[in-house]
Design an enzyme around this catalytic site. Structure first.
Site: not given
Length: 513
Positions: A268, A343, A377
């Site tokens: 990331e 995300k 993440c």
């Protein structure tokens, strides 16, 4: 910056069967590849497509044919050991093709000299190998040229030359390539191609054996579907230019290629390394300057995926769209096409320092290794996303992450392993290490990247295919088997996907509303 149209960067590369519409391009390609040798005639190619269309392949790049290969099926035992090209191809017309034969015989490979270095030849050889698997053929046999032999024929016999190439003391563009692709030398045939003066008319008879060949049947039984993954645990350190960043990235993609990987996975926001030479101390403004490299980043990874024939999960990158900043992970397929995943869950830290906005779509992406999903993440810590992705067919969940301490890293790891067990799916985490002392809010990194499996007898004992040593720059390479996953979902010790109580609960996804 307005929303980037990814189609402007896609450079699609396709391996497919030849068609009649391709003939003119094939003739031009042959002139560029073999200017001093007799070319195909139209009736040759017409005969190939009429007799064995499955064995004629080409590589198309942005609409242009840049490589091709031809083949036929024979019973090799029926031919003399010292046969010529004309013997084995019936003067190039392949009318001796035997559908009930045991051996695929390759009679030509061409790669446009302008596109060498893009692994075009390897793609063609892989297409032949895949055909041999599908048709349950015993082996692939080729009569390979040795085009550099004319430089040594005054001091080396053909046998000595082949031995020197085999020992890697001499480089031959054809023979070296064939050895690297798993072919072994059977013998040397003289007068193989009369117009091949570069090889002094010699050829090496070479063979690749199909280890999945079943001698009692022509049916092919699928026993495995291995997928090789290289996870890059990337070191965040000061750099001076985008070119330096690109050099580091290409090094790791090359490593993935050398291991024969299907996927290379970066962490990331590892592109935040570019902020080490951006002259801006205010985090929110530095991020916007970082986003100015978006097109360079996309172009770099698209080219690398095609050049090295590896699907790349390009970590994630901060992108400005319609005056908002998003954290986006891109999938760069090795055929040149691109996908992206926003995300969805933004951490408090991302909101505070950078003003990152959340996405609202869960992407399920088709690849040549099945369906996959990407969760950046924090997203892996929300089990609904993985459940939905697996319900839509995902077999591998890729998790690029960036955490600054062990507690944050363990949240990602524990949740990735939990998702693997809950959903009978493979999960892959790739994180950053090192530090960028001169970049605000990117001070320290902590990671131990890894590849995880469900927990059952056919998988790794601890549910870990492989993991990096913590906090050092390195890679981990591992294989996951999609066929084992399919079987275990149907008949494993436990079957979480089949045993869910749909009468009590369900996932109600509203992302497409």
């Amino acid at each position: 910056m307005s929303k980037i149209d990814l189609s402007n960067f896609e450079k699609k590369i396709v391996v497919r069967n030849l068609t009649h519409d391709d003939f003119d391009q094939i003739f031009e390609l042959q002139k560029r590849c073999f200017p001093k040798m007799d070319p195909w005639k139209r009736e040759h190619l017409e005969s190939h497509l009429s007799i064995f269309p499955e064995g004629q392949f080409c590589v198309e790049y942005d609409g242009q044919i840049i490589g091709s290969c031809s083949s036929l099926i024979i019973n090799f035992d029926e031919y003399d050991d010292q046969h010529t090209w004309d013997d084995i191809t019936d003067q190039g017309y392949i009318t001796n093709h035997n559908p009930e034969g045991y051996n695929l015989y390759g009679i030509e490979v061409m790669v446009d000299p302008s596109f060498q270095g893009m692994k075009i030849g390897k793609r063609l050889y892989e297409a032949r190998k895949d055909l041999a698997h599908r048709m349950n053929l015993k082996s692939i046999i080729i009569g390979g040229r040795i085009p550099n032999y004319h430089q040594y024929q005054d001091k080396l016999t053909p046998r000595e030359y082949v031995e020197e190439v085999t020992y890697k003391n001499i480089y031959d563009p054809v023979l070296t390539f064939q050895i690297m692709n798993g072919f072994s030398v059977m013998r040397i045939n003289p007068k193989y191609l009369p117009d091949d003066k570069a090889s002094a008319q010699y050829a090496t008879l070479m063979e690749w054996n199909n280890i999945e060949y079943h001698p009692k049947t022509k049916r092919h039984f699928k026993t495995a579907f291995p997928v090789r993954i290289t996870v890059i645990q990337y070191m965040m350190k000061r750099i001076e230019s985008f070119e330096e960043f690109a050099k580091q990235v290409e090094y790791y993609v090359d490593v993935a290629y050398d291991f024969g990987s299907d996927f290379a996975v970066f962490p990331e926001i590892f592109t935040a390394q570019l902020m080490s030479f951006i002259d801006e101390k205010v985090p929110s403004q530095a991020i916007r300057k970082l986003s100015e490299f978006t097109e360079d980043y996309i172009e770099l990874f698209t080219d690398l995926a095609v050049k090295y024939n590896v699907n790349i999960v390009g970590g994630s990158h901060f992108v400005e769209e319609n005056d908002h900043i998003y954290n986006i992970a891109y999938l760069f397929r090795r055929d040149g096409t691109i996908e992206k995943q926003y995300k969805i869950h933004v951490t408090p830290n991302e909101k505070k320092w950078w003003g990152i906005q959340p996405g609202d779509q869960v992407g399920i992406f088709d690849t040549d290794c099945g369906k996959i999903a990407i969760q950046i993440c924090y997203d892996i810590q929300f089990p609904e996303l993985t459940r939905y992705a697996v319900d839509q067919g995902a077999n591998i969940i890729f998790v690029p992450f960036c955490t600054d301490d062990r507690q944050g890293y363990l949240r990602v790891r524990y949740c990735a392993q939990a998702r693997a067990v809950e959903n009978q799916v493979y999960t892959v985490i790739a994180g950053t290490v090192g530090n960028l002392t001169q970049v605000e809010n990117m001070d320290i990194q902590y990671a131990q990247s890894g590849i995880f499996t469900p927990s059952d007898f056919e998988f790794a004992r601890d549910g870990i295919v492989g993991e990096c040593n913590p906090n050092i720059e390195t890679v981990v390479v591992g294989d996951v088997d999609l066929e084992i996953l399919r079987r275990q979902r149907k008949s494993g010790t436990v079957r979480q996907l089949r045993d869910r109580r749909h009468d009590l609960f369900e996932i109600n996804y509203r992302g497409n509303n």
